[in-house]
Design a protein around this motif. Structure first.
Motif, mmCIF file in Angstrom:
data_model
loop_
_atom_site.group_PDB
_atom_site.id
_atom_site.type_symbol
_atom_site.label_atom_id
_atom_site.label_comp_id
_atom_site.label_asym_id
_atom_site.label_seq_id
_atom_site.Cartn_x
_atom_site.Cartn_y
_atom_site.Cartn_z
ATOM 1 N N MET A 1 -10.460 5.558 -3.086
ATOM 2 C CA MET A 1 -10.324 4.019 -3.170
ATOM 3 C C MET A 1 -8.803 3.876 -3.893
ATOM 4 S SD MET A 1 -11.200 1.052 -2.895
ATOM 5 C CE MET A 1 -12.528 1.456 -1.935
ATOM 6 N N THR A 2 -8.126 3.018 -3.454
ATOM 7 C CA THR A 2 -6.954 2.473 -3.699
ATOM 8 C C THR A 2 -6.957 1.253 -4.724
ATOM 9 O OG1 THR A 2 -6.491 0.810 -1.904
ATOM 10 C CG2 THR A 2 -5.917 3.138 -1.390
ATOM 11 N N ASP A 3 -6.109 1.370 -5.433
ATOM 12 C CA ASP A 3 -6.046 -0.080 -6.302
ATOM 13 C C ASP A 3 -6.148 -1.112 -5.570
ATOM 14 O OD1 ASP A 3 -5.471 1.729 -8.333
ATOM 15 O OD2 ASP A 3 -3.603 1.288 -8.851
ATOM 16 N N ASP A 4 -5.447 -1.261 -4.494
ATOM 17 C CA ASP A 4 -5.609 -2.641 -3.667
ATOM 18 C C ASP A 4 -7.071 -2.694 -3.272
ATOM 19 O OD1 ASP A 4 -2.993 -2.751 -3.858
ATOM 20 O OD2 ASP A 4 -2.366 -1.878 -1.873
ATOM 21 N N GLY A 5 -7.720 -1.682 -2.819
ATOM 22 C CA GLY A 5 -9.134 -2.063 -2.385
ATOM 23 C C GLY A 5 -10.152 -2.509 -3.494
ATOM 24 N N VAL A 6 -9.669 -1.981 -4.542
ATOM 25 C CA VAL A 6 -10.688 -2.397 -5.904
ATOM 26 C C VAL A 6 -10.416 -3.751 -6.194
ATOM 27 C CG1 VAL A 6 -10.774 -2.001 -8.159
ATOM 28 C CG2 VAL A 6 -10.647 -0.125 -6.834
ATOM 29 N N GLY A 7 -8.969 -4.157 -6.126
ATOM 30 C CA GLY A 7 -8.408 -5.581 -6.394
ATOM 31 C C GLY A 7 -9.082 -6.514 -5.337
ATOM 32 N N ALA A 8 -9.193 -6.046 -4.125
ATOM 33 C CA ALA A 8 -9.943 -6.951 -3.094
ATOM 34 C C ALA A 8 -11.490 -7.113 -3.428
ATOM 35 C CB ALA A 8 -9.770 -6.191 -1.771
ATOM 36 N N ALA A 9 -12.177 -5.873 -3.955
ATOM 37 C CA ALA A 9 -13.461 -6.138 -4.312
ATOM 38 C C ALA A 9 -13.523 -6.923 -5.499
ATOM 39 C CB ALA A 9 -14.030 -4.718 -4.561
ATOM 40 N N ILE A 10 -12.662 -7.126 -6.351
ATOM 41 C CA ILE A 10 -12.776 -7.689 -7.483
ATOM 42 C C ILE A 10 -12.633 -9.230 -7.058
ATOM 43 C CG2 ILE A 10 -11.790 -8.404 -9.562
ATOM 44 C CD1 ILE A 10 -10.907 -5.185 -10.016
ATOM 45 N N GLY A 11 -11.695 -9.395 -6.279
ATOM 46 C CA GLY A 11 -11.295 -10.637 -6.021
ATOM 47 C C GLY A 11 -12.389 -11.517 -5.240
ATOM 48 N N ARG A 12 -13.235 -10.745 -4.517
ATOM 49 C CA ARG A 12 -14.445 -11.170 -3.541
ATOM 50 C C ARG A 12 -15.574 -11.444 -4.763
ATOM 51 N NH1 ARG A 12 -12.736 -7.326 0.124
ATOM 52 N NH2 ARG A 12 -13.992 -5.775 -0.753
ATOM 53 N N LEU A 13 -15.638 -10.552 -5.732
ATOM 54 C CA LEU A 13 -16.694 -10.794 -6.622
ATOM 55 C C LEU A 13 -16.374 -12.102 -7.431
ATOM 56 C CD1 LEU A 13 -17.190 -7.297 -7.781
ATOM 57 C CD2 LEU A 13 -18.956 -8.371 -6.775
ATOM 58 N N VAL A 14 -15.172 -12.287 -7.879
ATOM 59 C CA VAL A 14 -14.541 -13.243 -8.607
ATOM 60 C C VAL A 14 -14.764 -14.813 -7.675
ATOM 61 C CG1 VAL A 14 -12.610 -14.639 -9.478
ATOM 62 C CG2 VAL A 14 -13.001 -12.195 -10.138
ATOM 63 N N ASP A 15 -14.542 -14.610 -6.440
ATOM 64 C CA ASP A 15 -14.798 -15.815 -5.515
ATOM 65 C C ASP A 15 -16.346 -16.305 -5.579
ATOM 66 O OD1 ASP A 15 -11.923 -15.874 -4.856
ATOM 67 O OD2 ASP A 15 -12.158 -14.996 -3.028
ATOM 68 N N VAL A 16 -16.932 -15.113 -5.609
ATOM 69 C CA VAL A 16 -18.447 -15.564 -5.679
ATOM 70 C C VAL A 16 -19.001 -16.056 -6.858
ATOM 71 C CG1 VAL A 16 -20.876 -14.892 -5.244
ATOM 72 C CG2 VAL A 16 -19.281 -14.135 -3.659
ATOM 73 N N ALA A 17 -18.488 -15.545 -7.842
ATOM 74 C CA ALA A 17 -18.752 -15.916 -9.496
ATOM 75 C C ALA A 17 -18.358 -17.223 -9.741
ATOM 76 C CB ALA A 17 -18.048 -14.808 -10.507
ATOM 77 N N ARG A 18 -17.312 -17.735 -9.107
ATOM 78 C CA ARG A 18 -16.741 -18.925 -9.380
ATOM 79 C C ARG A 18 -17.647 -20.286 -8.654
ATOM 80 N NH1 ARG A 18 -10.455 -18.006 -8.336
ATOM 81 N NH2 ARG A 18 -9.837 -17.504 -10.262
ATOM 82 N N SER A 19 -18.630 -19.807 -8.043
ATOM 83 C CA SER A 19 -19.499 -20.960 -7.392
ATOM 84 C C SER A 19 -20.645 -20.948 -8.289
ATOM 85 C CB SER A 19 -19.831 -20.648 -5.901
ATOM 86 O OG SER A 19 -20.562 -19.314 -5.790
ATOM 87 N N ASP A 20 -21.656 -21.520 -7.788
ATOM 88 C CA ASP A 20 -22.884 -21.945 -8.411
ATOM 89 C C ASP A 20 -24.414 -21.595 -7.921
ATOM 90 O OD1 ASP A 20 -24.519 -22.604 -10.744
ATOM 91 O OD2 ASP A 20 -24.435 -24.733 -10.301
ATOM 92 N N THR A 21 -24.490 -20.128 -7.759
ATOM 93 C CA THR A 21 -25.769 -19.802 -7.039
ATOM 94 C C THR A 21 -26.284 -18.395 -7.868
ATOM 95 O OG1 THR A 21 -24.645 -18.083 -5.822
ATOM 96 C CG2 THR A 21 -24.816 -20.134 -4.802
ATOM 97 N N GLY A 22 -27.433 -17.980 -7.467
ATOM 98 C CA GLY A 22 -27.775 -16.915 -8.201
ATOM 99 C C GLY A 22 -26.994 -15.847 -8.065
ATOM 100 N N GLN A 23 -26.438 -15.632 -6.933
ATOM 101 C CA GLN A 23 -25.485 -14.396 -6.544
ATOM 102 C C GLN A 23 -24.301 -14.863 -7.363
ATOM 103 O OE1 GLN A 23 -25.860 -12.151 -2.590
ATOM 104 N NE2 GLN A 23 -25.031 -14.205 -2.149
ATOM 105 N N SER A 24 -24.018 -15.896 -7.464
ATOM 106 C CA SER A 24 -22.719 -16.199 -8.383
ATOM 107 C C SER A 24 -22.825 -15.645 -9.932
ATOM 108 C CB SER A 24 -22.299 -17.571 -8.482
ATOM 109 O OG SER A 24 -22.082 -18.279 -7.128
ATOM 110 N N ARG A 25 -24.152 -16.222 -10.469
ATOM 111 C CA ARG A 25 -24.485 -15.742 -11.723
ATOM 112 C C ARG A 25 -24.513 -14.267 -11.837
ATOM 113 N NH1 ARG A 25 -29.139 -13.961 -13.740
ATOM 114 N NH2 ARG A 25 -30.139 -14.773 -11.875
ATOM 115 N N ARG A 26 -24.958 -13.423 -10.964
ATOM 116 C CA ARG A 26 -25.126 -11.912 -10.888
ATOM 117 C C ARG A 26 -23.668 -11.470 -10.841
ATOM 118 N NH1 ARG A 26 -29.912 -13.918 -8.617
ATOM 119 N NH2 ARG A 26 -31.690 -13.054 -9.376
ATOM 120 N N CYS A 27 -23.016 -11.854 -10.146
ATOM 121 C CA CYS A 27 -21.503 -11.279 -10.073
ATOM 122 C C CYS A 27 -20.549 -11.577 -11.156
ATOM 123 C CB CYS A 27 -20.552 -12.003 -8.963
ATOM 124 S SG CYS A 27 -21.366 -11.479 -7.189
ATOM 125 N N ALA A 28 -20.953 -12.993 -11.961
ATOM 126 C CA ALA A 28 -20.320 -13.146 -13.204
ATOM 127 C C ALA A 28 -20.804 -12.020 -14.189
ATOM 128 C CB ALA A 28 -20.715 -14.622 -13.536
#
Length: 98
Positions: A1-28
């Motif tokens: 796994m590259t640093d870029d792939g990890v960064g993209a995964a983090i970005g997707r998790l952050v994007d979801v965590a910024r909203s207000d759903t059950g999945q958001s809370r779990r990602c946060a």
């Protein structure tokens, strides 16, 4: 796994965590436990059952990278310091105010 792939995964998790759903809370929960579990809370493994397979795969990507990395590394290494501070304000406002 590259640093870029990890960064993209983090970005997707952050994007979801910024909203207000059950999945958001779990990602946060996942991200904040990594950022500083002692202050922002730990990640209950059962939270994996409450997110889509793609999000749990992103969490697994991050976790596997962390397990293989020779030292501690945090989301700010990918430029997510401000995003993490925003998640603290959103999901842990009482702790952030203390």
């Amino acid at each position: 796994m590259t640093d870029d792939g990890v960064g993209a995964a983090i970005g997707r998790l952050v994007d979801v965590a910024r909203s207000d759903t059950g999945q958001s809370r779990r990602c946060a929960n996942f991200l904040l436990a990594w950022w500083n579990g002692d202050d922002w809370g730990h990640f209950p493994i059962a939270d994996l059952f409450g997110v889509d397979a793609s999000l749990s795969a992103d969490m697994a990507t991050v976790f596997a990278y962390l397990a293989a990395y020779p030292t501690a590394i945090y989301p700010d290494a990918w430029g997510y310091r401000d995003a993490m501070a925003d998640l603290v304000d959103k999901w842990r406002p009482e702790a952030a105010a203390a």
